[in-house]
Design a protein around this motif. Structure first.
Motif, PDB file in Angstrom:
ATOM      1  N   LEU A  30       0.766  -1.076   0.032  1.00 47.94           N
ATOM      2  CA  LEU A  30       0.124   0.003   0.070  1.00 47.94           C
ATOM      3  C   LEU A  30       0.972   1.316  -0.016  1.00 47.94           C
ATOM      4  O   LEU A  30       0.570   2.267  -0.634  1.00 47.94           O
ATOM      5  N   CYS A  31       1.908   1.111   0.754  1.00 43.19           N
ATOM      6  CA  CYS A  31       2.696   2.467   0.864  1.00 43.19           C
ATOM      7  C   CYS A  31       3.560   2.860  -0.511  1.00 43.19           C
ATOM      8  O   CYS A  31       3.823   3.720  -0.853  1.00 43.19           O
ATOM      9  N   VAL A  32       3.848   1.622  -1.186  1.00 43.27           N
ATOM     10  CA  VAL A  32       4.553   1.775  -2.377  1.00 43.27           C
ATOM     11  C   VAL A  32       3.634   2.266  -3.753  1.00 43.27           C
ATOM     12  O   VAL A  32       4.016   3.156  -4.245  1.00 43.27           O
ATOM     13  N   TYR A  33       2.324   1.715  -3.492  1.00 42.54           N
ATOM     14  CA  TYR A  33       1.415   1.697  -4.622  1.00 42.54           C
ATOM     15  C   TYR A  33       0.848   2.983  -4.770  1.00 42.54           C
ATOM     16  O   TYR A  33       0.345   3.544  -5.561  1.00 42.54           O
ATOM     17  N   PHE A  74      -3.540   9.358  12.138  1.00 43.08           N
ATOM     18  CA  PHE A  74      -3.397   8.487  13.369  1.00 43.08           C
ATOM     19  C   PHE A  74      -3.513   9.701  14.493  1.00 43.08           C
ATOM     20  O   PHE A  74      -2.772  10.476  14.928  1.00 43.08           O
ATOM     21  N   PHE A  75      -4.799   9.532  15.059  1.00 47.78           N
ATOM     22  CA  PHE A  75      -5.206  10.377  16.007  1.00 47.78           C
ATOM     23  C   PHE A  75      -5.345  11.773  15.402  1.00 47.78           C
ATOM     24  O   PHE A  75      -6.126  12.133  14.588  1.00 47.78           O
ATOM     25  N   THR A  76      -4.806  12.680  15.869  1.00 44.48           N
ATOM     26  CA  THR A  76      -4.617  14.054  15.384  1.00 44.48           C
ATOM     27  C   THR A  76      -3.487  14.411  14.320  1.00 44.48           C
ATOM     28  O   THR A  76      -3.618  15.409  13.462  1.00 44.48           O
ATOM     29  N   LEU A  77      -2.638  13.352  13.908  1.00 40.46           N
ATOM     30  CA  LEU A  77      -1.503  13.493  12.939  1.00 40.46           C
ATOM     31  C   LEU A  77      -2.064  12.962  11.447  1.00 40.46           C
ATOM     32  O   LEU A  77      -2.523  12.090  11.435  1.00 40.46           O
ATOM     33  N   ARG A  78      -1.625  13.768  10.429  1.00 43.83           N
ATOM     34  CA  ARG A  78      -1.718  13.115   9.215  1.00 43.83           C
ATOM     35  C   ARG A  78      -0.658  12.981   8.345  1.00 43.83           C
ATOM     36  O   ARG A  78       0.271  14.020   8.427  1.00 43.83           O
ATOM     37  N   PHE A  79      -0.246  12.067   7.955  1.00 36.35           N
ATOM     38  CA  PHE A  79       0.960  11.913   7.035  1.00 36.35           C
ATOM     39  C   PHE A  79       0.892  10.904   5.820  1.00 36.35           C
ATOM     40  O   PHE A  79      -0.233  10.249   5.671  1.00 36.35           O
ATOM     41  N   LYS A  80       1.734  11.092   4.863  1.00 36.98           N
ATOM     42  CA  LYS A  80       1.539  10.293   3.742  1.00 36.98           C
ATOM     43  C   LYS A  80       2.074   8.669   3.938  1.00 36.98           C
ATOM     44  O   LYS A  80       2.820   8.667   4.890  1.00 36.98           O
ATOM     45  N   LEU A  81       1.501   7.704   3.225  1.00 33.95           N
ATOM     46  CA  LEU A  81       1.874   6.462   3.398  1.00 33.95           C
ATOM     47  C   LEU A  81       3.182   6.283   3.141  1.00 33.95           C
ATOM     48  O   LEU A  81       3.845   5.216   3.904  1.00 33.95           O
ATOM     49  N   LYS A  82       3.642   6.813   2.362  1.00 32.75           N
ATOM     50  CA  LYS A  82       5.113   6.554   2.011  1.00 32.75           C
ATOM     51  C   LYS A  82       6.191   6.724   3.272  1.00 32.75           C
ATOM     52  O   LYS A  82       7.128   6.070   3.711  1.00 32.75           O
ATOM     53  N   TYR A  83       5.639   7.698   4.253  1.00 33.86           N
ATOM     54  CA  TYR A  83       6.622   7.675   5.263  1.00 33.86           C
ATOM     55  C   TYR A  83       6.290   6.907   6.461  1.00 33.86           C
ATOM     56  O   TYR A  83       7.194   6.376   7.115  1.00 33.86           O
ATOM     57  N   LEU A  84       5.146   6.324   6.419  1.00 36.84           N
ATOM     58  CA  LEU A  84       4.944   4.998   7.213  1.00 36.84           C
ATOM     59  C   LEU A  84       5.724   3.831   6.949  1.00 36.84           C
ATOM     60  O   LEU A  84       6.420   3.282   7.789  1.00 36.84           O
ATOM     61  N   GLY A  85       5.754   3.551   5.505  1.00 39.70           N
ATOM     62  CA  GLY A  85       6.569   2.713   5.145  1.00 39.70           C
ATOM     63  C   GLY A  85       8.104   2.617   5.607  1.00 39.70           C
ATOM     64  O   GLY A  85       8.644   1.970   5.949  1.00 39.70           O
ATOM     65  N   ILE A  86       8.552   3.783   5.067  1.00 42.87           N
ATOM     66  CA  ILE A  86      10.134   4.041   5.487  1.00 42.87           C
ATOM     67  C   ILE A  86      10.383   4.248   7.195  1.00 42.87           C
ATOM     68  O   ILE A  86      11.129   3.423   7.490  1.00 42.87           O
ATOM     69  N   ALA A  87       9.404   4.623   7.963  1.00 44.39           N
ATOM     70  CA  ALA A  87       9.709   4.327   9.490  1.00 44.39           C
ATOM     71  C   ALA A  87       9.667   2.812   9.740  1.00 44.39           C
ATOM     72  O   ALA A  87      10.328   2.453  10.495  1.00 44.39           O
ATOM     73  N   MET A  88       8.572   2.183   9.162  1.00 44.17           N
ATOM     74  CA  MET A  88       8.328   0.766   9.631  1.00 44.17           C
ATOM     75  C   MET A  88       9.944   0.023   9.440  1.00 44.17           C
ATOM     76  O   MET A  88      10.279  -0.524  10.165  1.00 44.17           O
ATOM     77  N   VAL A  89      10.360   0.281   8.158  1.00 41.89           N
ATOM     78  CA  VAL A  89      11.493  -0.524   7.547  1.00 41.89           C
ATOM     79  C   VAL A  89      12.611   0.082   8.633  1.00 41.89           C
ATOM     80  O   VAL A  89      13.566  -0.801   9.367  1.00 41.89           O
ATOM     81  N   VAL A  90      12.912   1.357   8.929  1.00 34.93           N
ATOM     82  CA  VAL A  90      14.110   1.853   9.569  1.00 34.93           C
ATOM     83  C   VAL A  90      14.039   1.338  10.799  1.00 34.93           C
ATOM     84  O   VAL A  90      15.041   0.881  11.543  1.00 34.93           O
ATOM     85  N   LEU A  91      12.675   1.447  11.600  1.00 32.68           N
ATOM     86  CA  LEU A  91      12.630   0.899  13.047  1.00 32.68           C
ATOM     87  C   LEU A  91      12.724  -0.486  13.216  1.00 32.68           C
ATOM     88  O   LEU A  91      13.071  -1.026  14.294  1.00 32.68           O
ATOM     89  N   ASP A  92      12.608  -1.448  12.028  1.00 30.30           N
ATOM     90  CA  ASP A  92      12.887  -2.808  12.124  1.00 30.30           C
ATOM     91  C   ASP A  92      14.165  -3.193  11.925  1.00 30.30           C
ATOM     92  O   ASP A  92      14.613  -4.187  12.686  1.00 30.30           O
ATOM     93  N   LEU A  93      15.012  -2.515  11.419  1.00 22.57           N
ATOM     94  CA  LEU A  93      16.326  -2.991  10.969  1.00 22.57           C
ATOM     95  C   LEU A  93      17.231  -3.174  12.348  1.00 22.57           C
ATOM     96  O   LEU A  93      17.951  -4.148  12.215  1.00 22.57           O
TER      97      LEU A  93
END
Length: 287
Positions: free
Chosen positions: A148-151, A159-178
């Motif tokens: 979804l983040c790439v497509y 997320f509550f009061t925050l709004r952000f683009k899906l691509k930033y969610l994807g980047i954050a997930m990968v970085v936090l997982d490494l």
């Protein structure tokens, strides 16, 4: 009893395919839990038979485990968080994509996680902390998220009061997982990376008009009792008997219409859609 069984069957059939995966994962967890109560080592035997071994030679001897491991969970917390994410993914996929596509991304993500895990155990022994078998649906779940983040990277999510683009969610997930590669669960992190790679590649190819999961259609047709007619000795098969090219063309055209609407959502938001476009997305999610 027959009526109750039919009611349950009908309700299950109406669920989105990812919601059906939640049911399957939950039933498997309850079954293994039940075995642990009635047999002293019952749950251990099931997990040992269906989990993905950290010995690649055992994987070759037990090839089914490259899929079955993705339906096992060690703890309730492990199951709960994976299924919670899968539930929200089901809501998103239901409105934007065909159910079968979601299933293919999920299953291929699990397989990709298995491949990465097995390669890591064989190519980097002693480097990563992989001391046991692999279980869990995380690779499949992450494949769906990254897809979804790439497509549709510019789609806004809240997320509550925050709004952000899906691509930033994807980047954050990968970085936090490494950093997990250095943890006691490095094998799980390797499988996550396999899911990320599959989700990225699936979306990348779909944007080019190619779906890498088409080969699974025959398997899914077989499992859903939708087999193609067999050839007979007395009748030659004609082009009219081969609807697949037309089906593939219609499916591709249908998906392109969805792509255009998704682009519009990413640029201007859902509210910018006309009622006709909203109705089209709704019908597409029901197919």
């Amino acid at each position: 009893m027959t009526t109750l069984y039919q009611d349950l069957k009908d309700k299950l059939a109406r669920l989105h395919v990812l919601e059906q995966m939640i049911v399957v994962n939950t039933l498997v967890f309850l079954f293994t839990g039940f075995l642990s109560l009635v047999l002293s080592n019952g749950r251990f035997y099931v997990l040992n038979f269906l989990s993905l071994s950290n010995d690649i030679w055992e994987v070759f001897l037990n090839p089914w485990t490259i899929i079955t491991y993705g339906f096992l969970h060690y703890s309730l917390n492990h199951l709960f968080f994976n299924m919670l994410v899968l539930y929200f993914l089901a809501r998103t996929f239901a409105n934007l994509f065909r159910p079968r596509m979601a299933l293919k991304i999920y299953v291929l993500g699990i397989i990709s996680g298995a491949v990465f895990f097995s390669l890591a155990t064989s190519l980097s022994p002693g480097i990563l902390n992989i001391n046991g078998p692999l279980v869990g649906a995380s690779a499949g779940v992450r494949a769906c998220i990254i897809f979804l983040c790439v497509y549709m990277p510019d789609k806004l999510v809240g997320f509550f009061t925050l709004r952000f683009k899906l691509k930033y969610l994807g980047i954050a997930m990968v970085v936090l997982d490494l950093p997990g590669l250095l943890s006691a669960n490095s094998g799980g992190t390797v499988a996550h990376i396999g899911g990320y790679v599959l989700g990225f590649y699936f979306a990348y190819q779909l944007q080019k008009g190619r779906e890498i999961g088409l080969f699974l259609d025959n398997i899914l047709d077989y499992l859903s009792n939708k087999k193609r007619p067999l050839k007979t000795a007395y009748r030659k098969k004609t082009k009219k008997d081969r609807p697949k090219p037309k089906r593939d063309q219609n499916a591709f055209t249908h998906q392109k219409q969805i792509d255009l609407i998704l682009d519009k959502i990413g640029k201007s938001g859902y509210e910018s859609l006309t009622q006709e476009e909203k109705d089209f997305l709704f019908r597409a999610g029901k197919k």
